[in-house]
Design a protein around this motif. Structure first.
Motif, mmCIF file in Angstrom:
data_model
loop_
_atom_site.group_PDB
_atom_site.id
_atom_site.type_symbol
_atom_site.label_atom_id
_atom_site.label_comp_id
_atom_site.label_asym_id
_atom_site.label_seq_id
_atom_site.Cartn_x
_atom_site.Cartn_y
_atom_site.Cartn_z
ATOM 1 N N LEU A 109 14.315 22.710 -17.197
ATOM 2 C CA LEU A 109 13.855 22.202 -18.485
ATOM 3 C C LEU A 109 12.344 22.025 -18.512
ATOM 4 O O LEU A 109 11.684 22.386 -19.484
ATOM 5 C CB LEU A 109 14.520 20.854 -18.798
ATOM 6 C CG LEU A 109 16.031 20.854 -18.980
ATOM 7 C CD1 LEU A 109 16.536 19.442 -19.232
ATOM 8 C CD2 LEU A 109 16.425 21.776 -20.133
ATOM 9 N N ASP A 110 11.806 21.431 -17.450
ATOM 10 C CA ASP A 110 10.373 21.149 -17.415
ATOM 11 C C ASP A 110 10.007 20.594 -16.043
ATOM 12 O O ASP A 110 10.875 20.309 -15.224
ATOM 13 C CB ASP A 110 10.007 20.124 -18.492
ATOM 14 C CG ASP A 110 8.560 20.228 -18.953
ATOM 15 O OD1 ASP A 110 7.761 20.937 -18.304
ATOM 16 O OD2 ASP A 110 8.216 19.583 -19.967
ATOM 17 N N VAL A 111 8.725 20.408 -15.827
ATOM 18 C CA VAL A 111 8.213 19.742 -14.637
ATOM 19 C C VAL A 111 7.369 18.569 -15.124
ATOM 20 O O VAL A 111 6.521 18.726 -15.995
ATOM 21 C CB VAL A 111 7.354 20.699 -13.775
ATOM 22 C CG1 VAL A 111 6.791 19.964 -12.567
ATOM 23 C CG2 VAL A 111 8.182 21.899 -13.335
ATOM 24 N N ILE A 112 7.660 17.380 -14.580
ATOM 25 C CA ILE A 112 6.981 16.160 -14.993
ATOM 26 C C ILE A 112 6.236 15.587 -13.790
ATOM 27 O O ILE A 112 6.798 15.479 -12.705
ATOM 28 C CB ILE A 112 7.995 15.105 -15.483
ATOM 29 C CG1 ILE A 112 8.775 15.607 -16.694
ATOM 30 C CG2 ILE A 112 7.302 13.785 -15.791
ATOM 31 C CD1 ILE A 112 9.915 14.684 -17.105
ATOM 32 N N GLU A 113 4.981 15.203 -14.001
ATOM 33 C CA GLU A 113 4.260 14.469 -12.969
ATOM 34 C C GLU A 113 4.418 12.987 -13.268
ATOM 35 O O GLU A 113 4.173 12.530 -14.379
ATOM 36 C CB GLU A 113 2.785 14.851 -12.953
ATOM 37 C CG GLU A 113 2.040 14.182 -11.828
ATOM 38 C CD GLU A 113 0.602 14.655 -11.711
ATOM 39 O OE1 GLU A 113 0.008 14.427 -10.651
ATOM 40 O OE2 GLU A 113 0.069 15.249 -12.671
ATOM 41 N N SER A 114 4.856 12.246 -12.271
ATOM 42 C CA SER A 114 5.166 10.827 -12.459
ATOM 43 C C SER A 114 4.399 9.968 -11.457
ATOM 44 O O SER A 114 4.540 10.145 -10.252
ATOM 45 C CB SER A 114 6.676 10.620 -12.277
ATOM 46 O OG SER A 114 7.022 9.269 -12.381
ATOM 47 N N VAL A 115 3.587 9.056 -11.984
ATOM 48 C CA VAL A 115 2.907 8.061 -11.162
ATOM 49 C C VAL A 115 3.469 6.713 -11.604
ATOM 50 O O VAL A 115 3.465 6.395 -12.792
ATOM 51 C CB VAL A 115 1.377 8.105 -11.347
ATOM 52 C CG1 VAL A 115 0.702 7.026 -10.511
ATOM 53 C CG2 VAL A 115 0.835 9.485 -10.977
ATOM 54 N N PHE A 116 3.986 5.932 -10.653
ATOM 55 C CA PHE A 116 4.741 4.736 -11.005
ATOM 56 C C PHE A 116 4.598 3.692 -9.910
ATOM 57 O O PHE A 116 4.072 3.961 -8.825
ATOM 58 C CB PHE A 116 6.224 5.086 -11.189
ATOM 59 C CG PHE A 116 6.829 5.733 -9.972
ATOM 60 C CD1 PHE A 116 7.482 4.969 -9.017
ATOM 61 C CD2 PHE A 116 6.732 7.107 -9.767
ATOM 62 C CE1 PHE A 116 8.021 5.562 -7.881
ATOM 63 C CE2 PHE A 116 7.279 7.710 -8.634
ATOM 64 C CZ PHE A 116 7.919 6.926 -7.684
ATOM 65 N N GLY A 166 3.976 5.010 -6.354
ATOM 66 C CA GLY A 166 4.616 6.281 -6.032
ATOM 67 C C GLY A 166 4.045 7.387 -6.896
ATOM 68 O O GLY A 166 3.531 7.140 -7.997
ATOM 69 N N HIS A 167 4.107 8.596 -6.386
ATOM 70 C CA HIS A 167 3.608 9.766 -7.109
ATOM 71 C C HIS A 167 4.578 10.908 -6.841
ATOM 72 O O HIS A 167 4.781 11.280 -5.684
ATOM 73 C CB HIS A 167 2.203 10.105 -6.618
ATOM 74 C CG HIS A 167 1.495 11.129 -7.456
ATOM 75 N ND1 HIS A 167 0.149 11.358 -7.310
ATOM 76 C CD2 HIS A 167 1.914 11.977 -8.428
ATOM 77 C CE1 HIS A 167 -0.227 12.309 -8.153
ATOM 78 N NE2 HIS A 167 0.840 12.703 -8.844
ATOM 79 N N MET A 172 0.842 -1.185 0.000
ATOM 80 C CA MET A 172 0.000 0.000 0.000
ATOM 81 C C MET A 172 0.886 1.246 0.000
ATOM 82 O O MET A 172 1.881 1.316 0.686
ATOM 83 C CB MET A 172 -0.929 -0.006 1.204
ATOM 84 C CG MET A 172 -1.673 1.300 1.353
ATOM 85 S SD MET A 172 -3.042 1.282 2.508
ATOM 86 C CE MET A 172 -4.145 0.149 1.742
ATOM 87 N N ALA A 173 0.511 2.243 -0.781
ATOM 88 C CA ALA A 173 1.255 3.499 -0.865
ATOM 89 C C ALA A 173 0.991 4.354 0.369
ATOM 90 O O ALA A 173 -0.013 4.196 1.053
ATOM 91 C CB ALA A 173 0.839 4.256 -2.122
ATOM 92 N N ASP A 174 1.910 5.291 0.631
ATOM 93 C CA ASP A 174 1.723 6.166 1.783
ATOM 94 C C ASP A 174 0.833 7.364 1.440
ATOM 95 O O ASP A 174 0.563 8.195 2.273
ATOM 96 C CB ASP A 174 3.062 6.616 2.357
ATOM 97 C CG ASP A 174 3.881 7.434 1.374
ATOM 98 O OD1 ASP A 174 3.366 7.824 0.314
ATOM 99 O OD2 ASP A 174 5.055 7.692 1.679
ATOM 100 N N LYS A 175 0.368 7.436 0.215
ATOM 101 C CA LYS A 175 -0.601 8.432 -0.249
ATOM 102 C C LYS A 175 -0.122 9.862 -0.095
ATOM 103 O O LYS A 175 -0.900 10.753 0.245
ATOM 104 C CB LYS A 175 -1.950 8.218 0.421
ATOM 105 C CG LYS A 175 -2.562 6.884 0.072
ATOM 106 C CD LYS A 175 -3.938 6.725 0.646
ATOM 107 C CE LYS A 175 -4.462 5.351 0.257
ATOM 108 N NZ LYS A 175 -5.737 5.052 0.798
ATOM 109 N N THR A 176 1.162 10.097 -0.352
ATOM 110 C CA THR A 176 1.676 11.457 -0.416
ATOM 111 C C THR A 176 2.322 11.665 -1.778
ATOM 112 O O THR A 176 2.820 10.719 -2.395
ATOM 113 C CB THR A 176 2.723 11.743 0.685
ATOM 114 O OG1 THR A 176 3.823 10.847 0.521
ATOM 115 C CG2 THR A 176 2.138 11.583 2.065
#
Length: 142
Positions: free
Chosen positions: A70-77, A84-85, A1-5
């Motif tokens: 360079l940029d900002v990337i949102e990553s969900v993995f 992770g987020h 389970m993720a820590d949801k942060t």
């Protein structure tokens, strides 16, 4: 389970000719190696640029210049079976100490004190699918 942060991090793409500097990590659940530029977590009250400078110094004892966002990337993995987020501030910079460009590989340290090995890897190795670069979407920036 993720820590949801949602974790906010800064990473840096250091370039040497047709290569970038990355560290190798391993996902035990997927049984898969992956590569990521160095950097780390933004602390409360700290700007992403200040995080970048601090993390690079902590990880490899290097000072950097010519820093550009360079940029900002949102990553969900998923890593080791956990979701992770991250919101990833991706920077480009140069080493002040030019000797970092002369090394083919060297060691650094994670926040927990464990050792990491860094490599100059050709961008083409990620493009042809031989190696996996994270976060997803970073390759498009290269």
């Amino acid at each position: 389970m993720a820590d949801k942060t949602i974790r906010n991090i800064s990473i840096c793409v250091f370039r040497k000719n047709d290569s970038i500097l990355v560290f190798e990590d391993y996902d035990d659940v997927k049984e898969d190696y992956f590569y990521r530029p160095i950097g780390g977590g933004i602390e409360y009250g700290e700007r992403s640029l200040d995080t970048l400078k601090r993390e690079i110094y902590e990880e490899i004892r290097a000072e950097i210049g010519n820093i550009k966002l360079l940029d900002v990337i949102e990553s969900v993995f998923t890593h080791n079976g956990r979701i992770g987020h991250e919101v990833v501030f991706v920077y480009d910079a140069d080493f002040i100490d030019q000797s970092f460009y002369e090394r083919t590989s060297f060691f650094g340290w994670k926040d927990d004190g464990s050792k990491i090995k860094l490599y100059w890897k050709r961008i083409s190795e990620f493009e042809n699918g031989n190696l996996r670069l994270v976060p997803e979407g970073l390759q498009k920036l290269l």
